[in-house]
Design an enzyme around this catalytic site. Sequence first.
Site, mmCIF file in Angstrom:
data_model
loop_
_atom_site.group_PDB
_atom_site.id
_atom_site.type_symbol
_atom_site.label_atom_id
_atom_site.label_comp_id
_atom_site.label_asym_id
_atom_site.label_seq_id
_atom_site.Cartn_x
_atom_site.Cartn_y
_atom_site.Cartn_z
ATOM 1 N N SER A 1 -12.427 14.338 -11.728
ATOM 2 C CA SER A 1 -13.248 13.223 -11.269
ATOM 3 C C SER A 1 -14.626 13.146 -11.900
ATOM 4 C CB SER A 1 -13.396 13.288 -9.746
ATOM 5 O OG SER A 1 -14.039 14.479 -9.349
ATOM 6 N N HIS B 1 -7.755 10.311 -8.339
ATOM 7 C CA HIS B 1 -8.366 9.403 -9.316
ATOM 8 C C HIS B 1 -7.344 8.891 -10.327
ATOM 9 C CE1 HIS B 1 -12.573 9.850 -8.060
ATOM 10 N NE2 HIS B 1 -12.214 11.073 -7.712
ATOM 11 N N LYS C 1 -9.293 5.474 -2.108
ATOM 12 C CA LYS C 1 -9.831 5.007 -3.383
ATOM 13 C C LYS C 1 -9.094 3.725 -3.801
ATOM 14 C CE LYS C 1 -11.699 9.435 -4.871
ATOM 15 N NZ LYS C 1 -11.620 10.128 -3.575
#
Length: 431
Positions: A218, A246, A277
């Site tokens: 990340s 991610h 996310k």
Amino acid sequence: MSLRTAACGFGARLRGVLQPCPAAVAGRRAFVAAAPQAVQSVLEAELDSIRAAGTWKGERVITSKQGPHICVDGSRGDILNFCANNYLGLSSHPEVVKAGVEALQKYGAGLSSVRFICGTQNIHKNLEEKLAQFHEREDCILYASCFDANAGLFEVLLGPDDAVLSDELNHASIIDGIRLCRAKRFRYKHMDLNDLEEKLKESQSSRLRLVVTDGVFSMDGDVAPLKGICDLAEQYGAMVFIDECHATGFMGARGRGTDELLGVMDRVQIVNSTLGKALGGAAGGYTVGPKALIELLRQRSRPYLFSNSLPPPVVGCATRAVELLLASNEIAQSMAAKTMRFRNNMTQAGFTISGSAHPICPVMLGDARLASLMADDMLKLGVYVIGFSYPVVPKGKARIRVQISAAHTDEDIDRTVDAFIQTGRKHGVIS
């Protein structure tokens, strides 16, 4: 003397022995009074050292919904947001919001229970089924966050006769999760397959071995060499785990993640990821993998057993986000061109951008104070970014981490690059 009188006398003498003298009482009270002051002094000194190092992390207050354009308390007008994990722009997508409202109205605000008591609704099971389908795995278990998913996995799966082999730059939640298990621990150099092979050789006497890596790291946006990792794992009889926080939703042709991107979906045994996310951005995490493992986690994973169920509105939002991605890869495919537009334009301007081809675009600056000052100046120009410094990243590796969203327009990206150029020249980063 009666027995009662003797007993009373003994009790009085015992109380006299146990009763501390006045001086002792006064001293103890003084210590108790001084202890908070001592603690306060230690805490203030630590806080002052953080400020002096330029690594203080303030919290800006957003007064609007999350999106590519936001309102920030203390700033005038429209602010471009280039540091959210809102990769696909689904945090405020109308269909996602509508699904959350409908779930709130039908299923309530929360369950007031953990899953195994009275905290499992049909929508929880439905979301778990869809996530397993999305990742093409046998089963899925939901957690309050991916931090909890990482905290709950290794302790259950691995014992003292096992070994875990972890990339040295894995996320803090992975590190903390591994600390909770009793397996032998081997840390290999970042994305170094030769060092991983050496650790696999050293751990050959173990019953089970698990290679653990972020799919995408990340802080730098670099992608783990999963094909090489899987090759080594198969050669030495180990399993592979990846954290896909991610990557889920936008990496790979259909947004399934780095295992799809690198063609190893059928070779990675366990995947942990997040709902917080790309998949709606609210909260929640999960593990997908073999059905037997998921069933064992339901029985023994402490963050799952001792945390309340995900609230129905969060489940509703995440379910709709997954449904959108199962139906089409159009949103995920839009990311690549926007990412490269920012990376190429920033590189041409003279900035150093870490990683490659990932929407995490770290603008490397080195100095923590510089990163903080530049981020503040960017906000004055209408662009919201944040400086990252120690302990989030290693000392001397401070940066501003820019994150591209599918919701950003080319105009948004160009405006942000122009702001970086102006700020970079002011601080002598570029000429």
